[in-house]
Write a protein that holds these residues in place. Sequence first.
Motif, PDB file in Angstrom:
ATOM      1  N   GLY A  38      -3.410  -9.236   4.859  1.00 30.83           N
ATOM      2  CA  GLY A  38      -2.386  -9.703   5.784  1.00 30.83           C
ATOM      3  C   GLY A  38      -0.975  -9.485   5.274  1.00 30.83           C
ATOM      4  O   GLY A  38      -0.007  -9.676   6.018  1.00 30.83           O
ATOM      5  N   SER A  39      -0.826  -9.084   4.003  1.00 33.83           N
ATOM      6  CA  SER A  39       0.514  -8.822   3.457  1.00 33.83           C
ATOM      7  C   SER A  39       1.149  -7.626   4.158  1.00 33.83           C
ATOM      8  O   SER A  39       0.469  -6.638   4.442  1.00 33.83           O
ATOM      9  CB  SER A  39       0.432  -8.522   1.960  1.00 33.83           C
ATOM     10  OG  SER A  39      -0.090  -9.604   1.233  1.00 33.83           O
ATOM     11  N   PRO A  40       2.442  -7.684   4.424  1.00 32.34           N
ATOM     12  CA  PRO A  40       3.099  -6.533   5.038  1.00 32.34           C
ATOM     13  C   PRO A  40       3.297  -5.407   4.022  1.00 32.34           C
ATOM     14  O   PRO A  40       3.724  -5.639   2.894  1.00 32.34           O
ATOM     15  CB  PRO A  40       4.440  -7.102   5.494  1.00 32.34           C
ATOM     16  CG  PRO A  40       4.716  -8.205   4.506  1.00 32.34           C
ATOM     17  CD  PRO A  40       3.372  -8.805   4.198  1.00 32.34           C
ATOM     18  N   LEU A  41       2.980  -4.202   4.429  1.00 31.89           N
ATOM     19  CA  LEU A  41       3.294  -3.008   3.646  1.00 31.89           C
ATOM     20  C   LEU A  41       4.591  -2.464   4.218  1.00 31.89           C
ATOM     21  O   LEU A  41       4.674  -2.191   5.420  1.00 31.89           O
ATOM     22  CB  LEU A  41       2.173  -1.976   3.775  1.00 31.89           C
ATOM     23  CG  LEU A  41       2.380  -0.646   3.041  1.00 31.89           C
ATOM     24  CD1 LEU A  41       2.316  -0.835   1.532  1.00 31.89           C
ATOM     25  CD2 LEU A  41       1.348   0.387   3.499  1.00 31.89           C
ATOM     26  N   TYR A  42       5.610  -2.328   3.379  1.00 33.65           N
ATOM     27  CA  TYR A  42       6.916  -1.932   3.896  1.00 33.65           C
ATOM     28  C   TYR A  42       7.553  -0.837   3.053  1.00 33.65           C
ATOM     29  O   TYR A  42       7.173  -0.607   1.906  1.00 33.65           O
ATOM     30  CB  TYR A  42       7.854  -3.144   3.991  1.00 33.65           C
ATOM     31  CG  TYR A  42       8.003  -3.949   2.714  1.00 33.65           C
ATOM     32  CD1 TYR A  42       9.010  -3.667   1.798  1.00 33.65           C
ATOM     33  CD2 TYR A  42       7.156  -5.024   2.438  1.00 33.65           C
ATOM     34  CE1 TYR A  42       9.162  -4.426   0.633  1.00 33.65           C
ATOM     35  CE2 TYR A  42       7.292  -5.779   1.286  1.00 33.65           C
ATOM     36  CZ  TYR A  42       8.300  -5.469   0.382  1.00 33.65           C
ATOM     37  OH  TYR A  42       8.431  -6.212  -0.770  1.00 33.65           O
ATOM     38  N   GLU A  43       8.518  -0.167   3.672  1.00 36.14           N
ATOM     39  CA  GLU A  43       9.234   0.906   2.993  1.00 36.14           C
ATOM     40  C   GLU A  43      10.146   0.299   1.929  1.00 36.14           C
ATOM     41  O   GLU A  43      10.879  -0.653   2.189  1.00 36.14           O
ATOM     42  CB  GLU A  43      10.050   1.717   3.988  1.00 36.14           C
ATOM     43  CG  GLU A  43       9.194   2.491   4.980  1.00 36.14           C
ATOM     44  CD  GLU A  43      10.027   3.260   5.987  1.00 36.14           C
ATOM     45  OE1 GLU A  43       9.822   4.479   6.104  1.00 36.14           O
ATOM     46  OE2 GLU A  43      10.880   2.635   6.649  1.00 36.14           O
ATOM     47  N   ALA A  44      10.101   0.878   0.738  1.00 38.71           N
ATOM     48  CA  ALA A  44      10.863   0.327  -0.387  1.00 38.71           C
ATOM     49  C   ALA A  44      12.366   0.434  -0.187  1.00 38.71           C
ATOM     50  O   ALA A  44      13.123  -0.335  -0.778  1.00 38.71           O
ATOM     51  CB  ALA A  44      10.459   1.036  -1.682  1.00 38.71           C
ATOM     52  N   GLN A  45      12.814   1.365   0.645  1.00 36.36           N
ATOM     53  CA  GLN A  45      14.255   1.564   0.815  1.00 36.36           C
ATOM     54  C   GLN A  45      14.831   0.899   2.056  1.00 36.36           C
ATOM     55  O   GLN A  45      16.039   0.762   2.172  1.00 36.36           O
ATOM     56  CB  GLN A  45      14.557   3.069   0.846  1.00 36.36           C
ATOM     57  CG  GLN A  45      14.284   3.759  -0.495  1.00 36.36           C
ATOM     58  CD  GLN A  45      14.545   5.250  -0.424  1.00 36.36           C
ATOM     59  OE1 GLN A  45      14.012   5.949   0.426  1.00 36.36           O
ATOM     60  NE2 GLN A  45      15.385   5.751  -1.324  1.00 36.36           N
ATOM     61  N   THR A  46      13.965   0.472   2.983  1.00 33.82           N
ATOM     62  CA  THR A  46      14.475  -0.137   4.218  1.00 33.82           C
ATOM     63  C   THR A  46      13.926  -1.533   4.479  1.00 33.82           C
ATOM     64  O   THR A  46      14.558  -2.320   5.192  1.00 33.82           O
ATOM     65  CB  THR A  46      14.123   0.739   5.440  1.00 33.82           C
ATOM     66  OG1 THR A  46      12.698   0.734   5.638  1.00 33.82           O
ATOM     67  CG2 THR A  46      14.603   2.171   5.241  1.00 33.82           C
ATOM     68  N   GLY A  47      12.739  -1.842   3.958  1.00 34.87           N
ATOM     69  CA  GLY A  47      12.114  -3.127   4.230  1.00 34.87           C
ATOM     70  C   GLY A  47      11.396  -3.179   5.562  1.00 34.87           C
ATOM     71  O   GLY A  47      10.842  -4.220   5.928  1.00 34.87           O
ATOM     72  N   GLN A  48      11.366  -2.073   6.290  1.00 32.82           N
ATOM     73  CA  GLN A  48      10.668  -2.048   7.570  1.00 32.82           C
ATOM     74  C   GLN A  48       9.159  -2.000   7.342  1.00 32.82           C
ATOM     75  O   GLN A  48       8.675  -1.251   6.498  1.00 32.82           O
ATOM     76  CB  GLN A  48      11.115  -0.853   8.407  1.00 32.82           C
ATOM     77  CG  GLN A  48      12.540  -0.969   8.918  1.00 32.82           C
ATOM     78  CD  GLN A  48      12.881   0.147   9.892  1.00 32.82           C
ATOM     79  OE1 GLN A  48      12.372   1.257   9.809  1.00 32.82           O
ATOM     80  NE2 GLN A  48      13.768  -0.148  10.837  1.00 32.82           N
TER      81      GLN A  48
END
Length: 266
Positions: A212-222
């Motif tokens: 359930g953890s969000p996987l996000y872009e390291a440079q944008t947080g999206q």
Amino acid sequence: MIFEQKNRIPYLLIFGLLGWVGMAGSWDKVWASGFSDIVAQVKPSIVAVGTTDPMPGTPPTFLGTGFVVGDGNYVVTAAHVTSLPLDYETKQTLAVYSGSARHLRTTVAEISASDPVHDLVLLHAAGLNLKPLHMGDSTRLREGDALAFTGFPLGYVLGFYPVTHRATLSALTPIVMPMAHSTDLTGRAIRQMPTPYLVFQLDATAYPGNSGSPLYEAQTGQVIGLLNLVMVKSTKESLISDPSGIAYAIPGEYIVQLLRSAGINP
């Protein structure tokens, strides 16, 4: 300068190592470029998902991780996190935990929408009022992209302290791998065969509490995916007796579909 044949391999090795060092240096720059600020922005939107009951002195039960979306009162998590039957005799309910270890806040939640094929569920937690995360375009990801995920890897064992892991997108791989023999097919794999799709394979270690953890872009947080340790690993790695150290995530495009079906702007 011309080297003799016997000297070529050592020099090629040296040049290869220098090239690898150069790539590693560039990789470090990616992480160093505001990544700490991205983590600080993401963490307030990370919650634990579990159960609660009104009995005095009952400790919280953490089952997985979730992240806030929409107007701040909705949470996305893995469907299997909420699949355990509730004890209605004790008035047990689903709950979202937020705040901090010293000031743990419990918000009762209920299932608002679900996508069982992709193991996704949307919870409504009235009064949660946290900053939502925003979805990115998961279809444009490429192997080698720098990613991260934040969650509660071992539930309440480590306390209410969100943990962040760095990850690289290692591969886009089908959720069901071909089996050499029919006897190797598990019930879960058979159920997935009519609806195969690609999932993200990551070079990071995750644990069941990370589901359930969000996987996000390291440079944008999206957000571009959702960590899934139970459904995907048991399907893809049914023949592996020990943990492989590989993590998987459901692509964010399916999260976007779920949110839009519920009338939520991703």
